[in-house]
Design an enzyme around this catalytic site. Sequence first.
Site, short mmCIF file in Angstrom:
data_model
loop_
_atom_site.label_atom_id
_atom_site.label_comp_id
_atom_site.label_asym_id
_atom_site.label_seq_id
_atom_site.Cartn_x
_atom_site.Cartn_y
_atom_site.Cartn_z
N ASP A 100 110.67 69.52 9.62
CA ASP A 100 109.56 69.05 10.43
C ASP A 100 108.52 70.15 10.64
O ASP A 100 108.87 71.30 10.96
CB ASP A 100 110.10 68.58 11.79
CG ASP A 100 109.09 67.89 12.64
OD1 ASP A 100 108.62 66.81 12.25
OD2 ASP A 100 108.75 68.43 13.72
N ASN A 118 126.34 48.66 19.28
CA ASN A 118 127.06 48.45 20.55
C ASN A 118 126.29 47.66 21.59
O ASN A 118 126.72 47.56 22.75
CB ASN A 118 127.49 49.81 21.13
CG ASN A 118 126.29 50.71 21.45
OD1 ASN A 118 125.14 50.30 21.33
ND2 ASN A 118 126.57 51.94 21.86
N ASP A 160 117.11 65.90 9.37
CA ASP A 160 115.80 66.35 9.83
C ASP A 160 115.98 67.66 10.58
O ASP A 160 116.76 67.74 11.53
CB ASP A 160 115.20 65.29 10.77
CG ASP A 160 113.71 65.13 10.58
OD1 ASP A 160 113.03 66.15 10.40
OD2 ASP A 160 113.23 63.98 10.60
N ASP A 219 122.04 53.26 16.27
CA ASP A 219 123.00 54.35 16.39
C ASP A 219 123.65 54.66 15.05
O ASP A 219 123.40 53.98 14.04
CB ASP A 219 124.06 54.02 17.45
CG ASP A 219 124.65 52.63 17.29
OD1 ASP A 219 124.98 52.25 16.14
OD2 ASP A 219 124.78 51.91 18.30
N GLU A 236 107.67 69.24 5.66
CA GLU A 236 106.49 68.56 6.18
C GLU A 236 105.44 69.63 6.43
O GLU A 236 105.59 70.45 7.32
CB GLU A 236 106.82 67.81 7.47
CG GLU A 236 105.62 67.05 8.02
CD GLU A 236 105.83 66.53 9.43
OE1 GLU A 236 105.29 65.46 9.74
OE2 GLU A 236 106.52 67.21 10.22
N HIS A 247 108.01 57.53 9.73
CA HIS A 247 108.06 57.20 11.16
C HIS A 247 106.76 57.52 11.89
O HIS A 247 106.59 57.09 13.04
CB HIS A 247 109.22 57.96 11.82
CG HIS A 247 109.06 59.44 11.77
ND1 HIS A 247 109.17 60.16 10.60
CD2 HIS A 247 108.77 60.35 12.74
CE1 HIS A 247 108.96 61.45 10.86
NE2 HIS A 247 108.72 61.58 12.14
N ASP A 248 105.85 58.23 11.25
CA ASP A 248 104.57 58.59 11.87
C ASP A 248 103.40 57.79 11.32
O ASP A 248 102.27 57.95 11.80
CB ASP A 248 104.27 60.08 11.66
CG ASP A 248 105.13 60.99 12.52
OD1 ASP A 248 105.56 60.54 13.60
OD2 ASP A 248 105.37 62.14 12.12
N ASP A 275 121.68 48.59 15.77
CA ASP A 275 122.43 48.88 16.99
C ASP A 275 123.81 48.25 16.90
O ASP A 275 123.94 47.03 16.79
CB ASP A 275 121.65 48.32 18.19
CG ASP A 275 122.44 48.38 19.49
OD1 ASP A 275 123.35 49.22 19.59
OD2 ASP A 275 122.15 47.57 20.39
N ASP A 307 123.38 48.15 23.15
CA ASP A 307 122.60 48.79 24.20
C ASP A 307 121.10 48.79 23.90
O ASP A 307 120.31 49.35 24.66
CB ASP A 307 123.09 50.21 24.48
CG ASP A 307 122.86 51.18 23.31
OD1 ASP A 307 122.38 50.72 22.24
OD2 ASP A 307 123.16 52.37 23.46
#
Length: 557
Positions: free
Chosen positions: A199, A23, A98, A29, A255, A328-329, A21, A25
Amino acid sequence: MAKQWWKESVVYQIYPRSFCDSNGDGIGDLNGVTGKLDYLKELGIDVIWLSPVYRSPNDDNGYDISDYEDIMEEFGTMEDFDRMLAAAHERGIKIVMDLVVNHTSDEHQWFVESRSSLDNPKRDYYIWREPVDGHEPNNLGSCFSGSAWEFDETTGMYYLHCFSKKQPDLNWENETVRQEVFDMMTRWCEKGIDGFRMDVISMISKPEGLPDGPLMENSIYGEPMSVCNGPHVHEYLREMNQKVLSKYDIMTVGECAGVTIDEAKKYANAEGTELNMVFQFEHVGLDVDGNGKWCDKKFDLPQLKKVLSKWQNELYEVAWNSIYFCNHDQPRIVSRLGNDSDEFRVRSAKCIGTMIHMMQGTPYVYQGEELGMTNQQFNSVDDFDDIEAINAYHELKEMNIFSEEELMARICYKNRDNARTPMQWDDSANAGFTTGEPWLAVNQNYTKINAKDELADADSVFHYYQKLIALRKSHDIIVYGKYDLLMPEDAHIFAYTRTYGDEKLLVVCNFSEEPQKFVVPEGYDLEKAELLIHNMDKAVQDGMADGFEAMAWYWKK
């Protein structure tokens, strides 16, 4: 076997929300990615697979896209993207986007128009069906629990969503839909990106007539994977290849849930008429029990060897493998296949890396895998962000199959948030990921596992992965050599050979905590070999591997 740059590359997946990150928040990003490119250059990777950064309402963390040609505000702007792309290219790093085109967000303008009336020009962009006896058109379930059909009051019909109800499936039978997708892909290629990770691309062609699916375990709904590998999927991908992919020197990986060996040979055929390679899930789906995914069962090593070896051997010189454990899964592999205790975490992370990176195919590293990051400790369902895990918790709780303690243990072990906890950069607050409040809690072990410490430690998991990646670039046998499994029934040792012309490679990995004997095959004299890589600091013992020891020997006549 034809040589290609994407066969010789190592891919690093970035899940932008959790990477860095810039910034404050609490959300990673694009500028955060740009700021860490030198770190990735030092690791030695060639390609970044960037999980979705398109405009999205974030029902499924960006995999529900409302505009394919704009950037999600949380991630930055298109100018930030262009700056990141240019900075990556300056460092010799390619960017693969992706591509999520089985479905869109229900907030995409196409769907807004499609649901507005029966005669809207975009009505047929999605899959609509009349109710049957006042109910859903068939029994298909969603991958995220519940029915795959959602009733829409405006027109009194159901639309199909194989995932969240905010992710309606596109109708690929509509030629105009296909051309819209191809035109969008072309504009991204013209921008200068280097490929697509596609995907759930095996789901774009639905079975004729959309029949009921076989019932899922512990469910009244039909298996959503029954829509995979439909009758026109290869036709659509050949059309995509002809109109877009073949016109650019890019990398493509699909995928492909539910893919078989025979189907993979079509998707990733050596003639290059569809995709370069596929992600198959057979090996990462082996640690399941009779209740499906939600369990804490460990891998059976002989079974894992059998499956991985099948894909290595049957695709050799016919199609191309992608080799991975993490994304990520998937929960963190060092917690699933290795041992994430203080005693064995580093050693087992290196052991897993050795086993997978010495195989034939393009290897994928998921952010934090190169540090040996582990699963998170979740204390309640309130700690989850993953829509799949939250839905499964409530559905299984209602079924009353498990005690609360057992249910939490199962979902904690297998939920996707394990992979999505923020990247652990250093031992400062929030692991150096953000100066704000992170969108998902940082793993509590970040003071012991972080990039800053590992960069400073020559014996770290990071530097071991750096060496694995460098070896692939300097030894064609690792990329192109033929694979043969040794000791198939051994419950602890994963050993195999690679051969390429007059070169030979022997890889031995012990997946137990105790020393194990292994058989050196005839013609492989360890005294005449070069020890390419080894995850221990003691001398190699002929025919004996210590707990989670891994080694690779190389011969050239």
